[in-house]
Design an enzyme around this catalytic site. Structure first.
Site, PDB file in Angstrom:
ATOM      1  N   SER A 153       8.273  27.840  25.029  1.00 43.65           N
ATOM      2  CA  SER A 153       8.931  26.553  24.811  1.00 43.65           C
ATOM      3  C   SER A 153       8.628  25.474  25.828  1.00 43.65           C
ATOM      4  O   SER A 153       9.011  24.328  25.631  1.00 43.65           O
ATOM      5  CB  SER A 153      10.446  26.752  24.721  1.00 43.65           C
ATOM      6  OG  SER A 153      10.788  27.463  23.558  1.00 43.65           O
ATOM      7  N   SER A 191      10.634  24.654  22.302  1.00 38.91           N
ATOM      8  CA  SER A 191      11.900  23.986  22.118  1.00 38.91           C
ATOM      9  C   SER A 191      12.165  22.881  23.153  1.00 38.91           C
ATOM     10  O   SER A 191      13.163  22.175  23.058  1.00 38.91           O
ATOM     11  CB  SER A 191      13.042  25.004  22.166  1.00 38.91           C
ATOM     12  OG  SER A 191      13.093  25.644  23.439  1.00 38.91           O
ATOM     13  N   LYS A 248      16.994  19.518  29.982  1.00 40.87           N
ATOM     14  CA  LYS A 248      17.047  19.969  28.585  1.00 40.87           C
ATOM     15  C   LYS A 248      18.486  20.292  28.193  1.00 40.87           C
ATOM     16  O   LYS A 248      19.237  20.871  28.982  1.00 40.87           O
ATOM     17  CB  LYS A 248      16.148  21.192  28.440  1.00 40.87           C
ATOM     18  CG  LYS A 248      15.973  21.727  27.027  1.00 40.87           C
ATOM     19  CD  LYS A 248      14.985  22.887  27.062  1.00 40.87           C
ATOM     20  CE  LYS A 248      14.805  23.553  25.721  1.00 40.87           C
ATOM     21  NZ  LYS A 248      13.837  24.676  25.793  1.00 40.87           N
TER      22      LYS A 248
END
Length: 478
Positions: free
Chosen positions: A181, A157, A82
């Site tokens: 997330s 996210s 990420k």
């Protein structure tokens, strides 16, 4: 015909170890899928083909020169990271135009663990700016889209990570979870997502003063999540938090093969005084999960909604104070603050306007609530709730009404997840259900502190009873 992206990560690694499949074949297949399809899904912000092929060639040399027993557990496995976590020599944007051209000189501790285990890194997955939202749209890259329906959001996210795995652009992915997330996009994309116990995975070198966020795996099956958790786990020097260690010689994958036995499971599906409505399809999925758990021999009983029972109805307000503080933690040149998203400008302004005593008071109320919650749930092996209040929503659903309205919409979509970031308990989203429109709906199970093993055993039992790997989104077989 079975293709490389059809195979689970544990099978890919086994085939590498047995020399049935080479790391370069896997990396080339992954890069080909990204090149052909990622324009549809927006899973990656940065792709690093030269670097991943170099890593794959090195892995191939190890396969040919070492004995199988000496090979590391993820050798040759593509694991995207990420774009909130640093990878040495690779751009790290944090989903923000302010950092569009930043390149990290170092790996995070967690990335270093992945490398040491033999993983290769094809690139950085899409994330909203600073990971502040539950959807994955920013000004750096096209929005991430849900592989089940590209008009819809994959959540956030870790939305880019989930889109990559769900679309077959990576066998597994690393995500992070500060308010849901990992579990949010796992639910929206039909994946298994695991938020570990606070302190299980070091966040170094980033500071984490409040302990909300942790890295974790997003995968298509339970065994792959355990495989990644084995590797990613471990403390770092100076970490504020530490999770209870596994018994000597035990691994998380051991729990996948272990029957959970008869468990006592609490359940709830309401948002209490928050008054947030829960979609009928989500409620139906929750009731179906209760029946399935009961049929498997578990004792399931209703428990009060945590926000009301343990936090006195102030959880949402106090959590927002912490979330505002988290959004303000990334240093930004004051002259460039105006380049941030309206949401982050609003969150950071509110953080600066919050007196220190008010922040301390919010933290104290949350800690008192955590003590009450952990004590009340200790008799239960797990607690079941929905992951989200609704099935996946359209891209753009959260924006357009100003940051305050945006935050309210985010809260209405994700009322169940953040309480377990505050408590530090391990929590998973299990892809057991699909809506009448064929959209994924996750079931969330939360365990005792240090109880990832129980969650993995229970999730694996659910996976055997209600398999989901045969369900794949469009273009999966392309």
């Amino acid at each position: 015909m079975t293709q490389i992206h059809h195979l689970p990560a544990h099978r890919l690694v086994a085939m590498v170890h047995s020399r049935e499949l080479s790391p370069t074949e896997i990396a080339e297949h992954c890069l080909d899928r990204i090149e052909r399809y990622d324009h549809l899904f927006g899973a990656y912000i940065t792709v690093t083909p030269e670097k991943v092929l170099e890593q794959a060639r090195y892995a191939q040399k190890r396969v040919m020169s070492d004995t199988p027993d000496a090979l590391p557990p993820l050798l040759g496995l593509p694991v995207p990271v990420k774009d909130l976590d640093p990878v040495a020599g690779v751009r790290i944007t944090h989903g923000s135009t302010v950092f569009r051209d930043a390149v990290s000189p170092i790996d995070s501790d967690m990335v270093a663990r992945l490398r040491a285990a033999g993983a290769v890194i094809p690139g950085k997955t899409n994330t909203p700016e600073f990971g502040s939202s539950c959807y994955t749209e920013n000004a750096v890259a096209p929005p991430s889209r849900n592989p089940w329906n590209t008009d819809l959001s994959p959540g956030g996210s870790s939305g880019g990570a989930a889109a990559a795995v769900a679309a077959g652009l990576a066998p597994v992915a690393q995500g992070s979870d500060g308010g849901g997330s990992i579990r949010i996009p796992a639910s929206a994309c039909g994946l298994f997502g695991l938020k570990p116990t606070r302190g299980r995975i070091s966040g170094a070198p980033k500071p984490d003063l409040v302990g909300l966020s942790t890295a974790g795996p997003l995968t298509r099956d339970v065994r792959d999540a355990a495989l990644l958790l084995n590797v990613m786990s471990g403390p770092g020097p100076g970490d504020h938090f530490a999770a209870p260690p596994l018994p000597p010689g035990e691994t998380f994958t051991d729990h996948v093969d272990r029957e959970p036995g008869r468990l006592r499971i609490g359940c709830y599906a309401t948002t209490g005084s928050a008054g947030i409505p829960v979609h009928p399809d989500v409620l139906s999925a929750h009731e179906e999960t209760v029946r399935l758990l009961t049929d498997l021999g578990h004792e399931v009983e209703e428990v009060p909604t945590p926000g009301d029972a343990h936090f006195g109805g102030s959880f949402m307000e106090d959590f927002q104070v912490l979330w505002e503080a988290m959004a303000s933690a990334t240093p930004v040149d004051p002259e460039r603050e105006a380049e941030l998203s309206p949401l982050n400008q609003w969150l950071r302004e509110r953080a600066r306007a919050t007196p220190v005593p008010a922040h301390i008071a919010a933290c104290a109320r949350l800690q008192r609530g955590v003590r009450s919650l952990v004590a009340a749930t200790e008799p239960f092996d797990a607690v079941l709730s929905p992951t989200l209040a609704a099935p996946p929503v359209p891209v753009g659903h959260f924006t357009g009404g100003g940051p305050e309205e945006e935050f309210a919409r985010m809260t209405a979509f994700t009322p169940f997840t953040s309480v377990h970031n505050v408590s530090g308990q391990p929590s998973v989203s299990v892809p057991l259900h699909w809506s009448r429109e064929g959209l994924p709906i996750g079931a969330m199970l939360t365990g005792r502190v240090g109880g990832e093993g129980t969650l993995l055993s229970l999730s694996a039992q659910l996976e055997r009873a209600r398999p989901w790997a045969h369900r794949v989104p469009p273009r999966w077989n392309g």
